[in-house]
Design a protein around this motif. Structure first.
Motif, PDB file in Angstrom:
ATOM      1  N   ARG A 229      -5.846  10.092   2.835  1.00 15.25           N
ATOM      2  CA  ARG A 229      -5.961   8.585   3.058  1.00 15.25           C
ATOM      3  C   ARG A 229      -7.452   8.249   2.972  1.00 15.25           C
ATOM      4  O   ARG A 229      -7.906   7.001   2.472  1.00 15.25           O
TER       5      ARG A 229
ATOM      6  N   ASP B 284       5.539   9.456  10.618  1.00 13.67           N
ATOM      7  CA  ASP B 284       4.393   8.460  10.441  1.00 13.67           C
ATOM      8  C   ASP B 284       3.848   8.187  11.868  1.00 13.67           C
ATOM      9  O   ASP B 284       2.735   7.722  11.861  1.00 13.67           O
TER      10      ASP B 284
ATOM     11  N   ARG C 275       3.168   6.500  -2.518  1.00 15.64           N
ATOM     12  CA  ARG C 275       4.001   7.027  -3.350  1.00 15.64           C
ATOM     13  C   ARG C 275       3.624   7.580  -4.723  1.00 15.64           C
ATOM     14  O   ARG C 275       3.962   8.592  -5.102  1.00 15.64           O
TER      15      ARG C 275
ATOM     16  N   SER D 282       0.674  11.316   2.650  1.00 13.20           N
ATOM     17  CA  SER D 282       0.029  10.393   3.707  1.00 13.20           C
ATOM     18  C   SER D 282      -0.687  10.845   4.900  1.00 13.20           C
ATOM     19  O   SER D 282      -1.441  10.360   5.486  1.00 13.20           O
TER      20      SER D 282
ATOM     21  N   ARG E  57      11.032  10.075   9.003  1.00 11.28           N
ATOM     22  CA  ARG E  57       9.836   9.577   8.333  1.00 11.28           C
ATOM     23  C   ARG E  57       9.323   8.817   9.369  1.00 11.28           C
ATOM     24  O   ARG E  57       8.120   8.870   9.679  1.00 11.28           O
TER      25      ARG E  57
ATOM     26  N   THR F 181       0.878  -1.083  -0.038  1.00 12.71           N
ATOM     27  CA  THR F 181      -0.167  -0.078   0.027  1.00 12.71           C
ATOM     28  C   THR F 181       0.653   1.224  -0.057  1.00 12.71           C
ATOM     29  O   THR F 181       0.336   2.291  -0.259  1.00 12.71           O
TER      30      THR F 181
ATOM     31  N   ARG G  99       1.192   0.757   7.026  1.00 19.12           N
ATOM     32  CA  ARG G  99       1.378   1.221   8.317  1.00 19.12           C
ATOM     33  C   ARG G  99       0.100   1.186   9.148  1.00 19.12           C
ATOM     34  O   ARG G  99       0.115   1.025  10.146  1.00 19.12           O
TER      35      ARG G  99
HETATM   36  O1  C5P Z   1       6.113   1.581   2.994  1.00 17.10           O
HETATM   37  P1  C5P Z   1       6.681   2.696   2.343  1.00 17.10           P
HETATM   38  O2  C5P Z   1       7.939   3.005   2.698  1.00 17.10           O
HETATM   39  O3  C5P Z   1       6.697   2.556   0.710  1.00 17.10           O
HETATM   40  O4  C5P Z   1       5.673   3.967   2.446  1.00 17.10           O
HETATM   41  C1  C5P Z   1       5.926   5.264   2.029  1.00 17.10           C
HETATM   42  C2  C5P Z   1       5.314   6.284   2.997  1.00 17.10           C
HETATM   43  O5  C5P Z   1       3.681   6.231   2.618  1.00 17.10           O
HETATM   44  C3  C5P Z   1       5.133   5.907   4.336  1.00 17.10           C
HETATM   45  O6  C5P Z   1       6.457   6.609   5.016  1.00 17.10           O
HETATM   46  C4  C5P Z   1       3.926   6.472   5.000  1.00 17.10           C
HETATM   47  O7  C5P Z   1       3.895   7.863   5.206  1.00 17.10           O
HETATM   48  C5  C5P Z   1       3.070   6.254   3.814  1.00 17.10           C
HETATM   49  N1  C5P Z   1       1.864   4.988   4.250  1.00 17.10           N
HETATM   50  C6  C5P Z   1       1.025   5.250   4.980  1.00 17.10           C
HETATM   51  N2  C5P Z   1       0.123   4.042   5.038  1.00 17.10           N
HETATM   52  C7  C5P Z   1       0.242   3.114   4.290  1.00 17.10           C
HETATM   53  C8  C5P Z   1       1.362   2.906   3.507  1.00 17.10           C
HETATM   54  C9  C5P Z   1       2.297   3.781   3.320  1.00 17.10           C
HETATM   55  O8  C5P Z   1       0.743   6.239   5.558  1.00 17.10           O
HETATM   56  N3  C5P Z   1      -0.454   1.884   4.545  1.00 17.10           N
END
Ligand code: C5P
Length: 205
Positions: free
Chosen positions: A90, A166, A36, A84, A162, A31, A112
């Motif tokens: 979201r 998050d 991204r 995000s 990050r 996800t 996440r």
């Molecule tokens: O997992 P990845 O590093 O590719 O995710 C990139 C960014 O996308 C994370 O740092 C987060 O801010 C966001 N993300 C999120 N919720 C998710 C997946 C990713 O907020 N389910």
């Protein structure tokens, strides 16, 4: 069977999720790629990923964008962590993820907030983590393969930034679900982490 895999950047959650999908014969959705894709679309349109209205305008991206190699870059990860944090972004991406999770036969999703928001009733939930130093070291070794001037201190600072964005955001922060099993990969090889993940899922299902 729905398997939710959450955790911070470079914890090994993507590797674990892909291996679980293969082992149990389930489709897998990373996800993070959705966020991204939104982040990259905003920047390519010369807009600001920190602005909610600019980010929301990019949520209708074509699915083809998910195959774009630029999505895997550190920059895309950073833009993703900006977009995000906006609740409207979201919200715009929730349906896509829930439809994927609830397809007949089940699915594996990693992110996440899979175990907390997207699929709170998942059959198995893993929270994959590792120390910030171990995660930075993995990224550093990855980057060294393509560039001689990878900078470990800068990578560690990016990872910590990050993590903070998050974990501290008000909406769907990175957080272990109460019923998620913890998998700390700091001192595990990939294959040991995968074996442990399979055992944890089997114990739950
Ligand atoms: O997992 P990845 O590093 O590719 O995710 C990139 C960014 O996308 C994370 O740092 C987060 O801010 C966001 N993300 C999120 N919720 C998710 C997946 C990713 O907020 N389910």
């Amino acid at each position: 069977m729905i398997i939710a895999v959450d955790g911070p950047a470079a914890s090994g959650k993507g590797t674990v999720a892909r291996a679980l999908a293969e082992h149990f014969g389930l489709p897998w959705l990373d996800t993070g790629l959705l966020y991204r894709a939104v982040g990259i679309s905003v920047v390519r349109a010369d807009r600001d990923p920190r602005k909610p209205e600019d980010a929301l305008a990019a949520c209708d991206f074509p699915e083809a964008l998910l195959d774009d190699p630029e999505l895997r870059s550190e920059a895309a990860g950073k833009y993703a962590s900006f977009v995000s944090a906006h609740p409207a972004v979201r919200e715009a991406l929730v349906d896509r993820q829930r439809v994927f999770a609830n397809q007949p036969g089940g699915a594996v999703l990693d992110g996440r907030d899979i175990g907390t928001v997207i699929a709170p009733d998942a059959d198995a939930k893993l929270f994959v983590t590792a120390s910030a130093e171990a995660r930075a070291d993995r990224r550093y070794k990855d980057e060294l393969r393509s560039s001689a001037d990878a900078d470990l201190a800068a990578i560690l600072a990016d990872i910590e930034d990050r993590d903070r964005r998050d974990s501290e955001r008000a909406n769907a922060p990175l957080k272990r679900a109460d019923d998620a099993d913890l998998l700390d990969t700091t001192n595990l090889t990939i294959s040991a982490a995968v074996q442990r993940a399979i055992a944890l899922v089997e114990a739950r299902t």
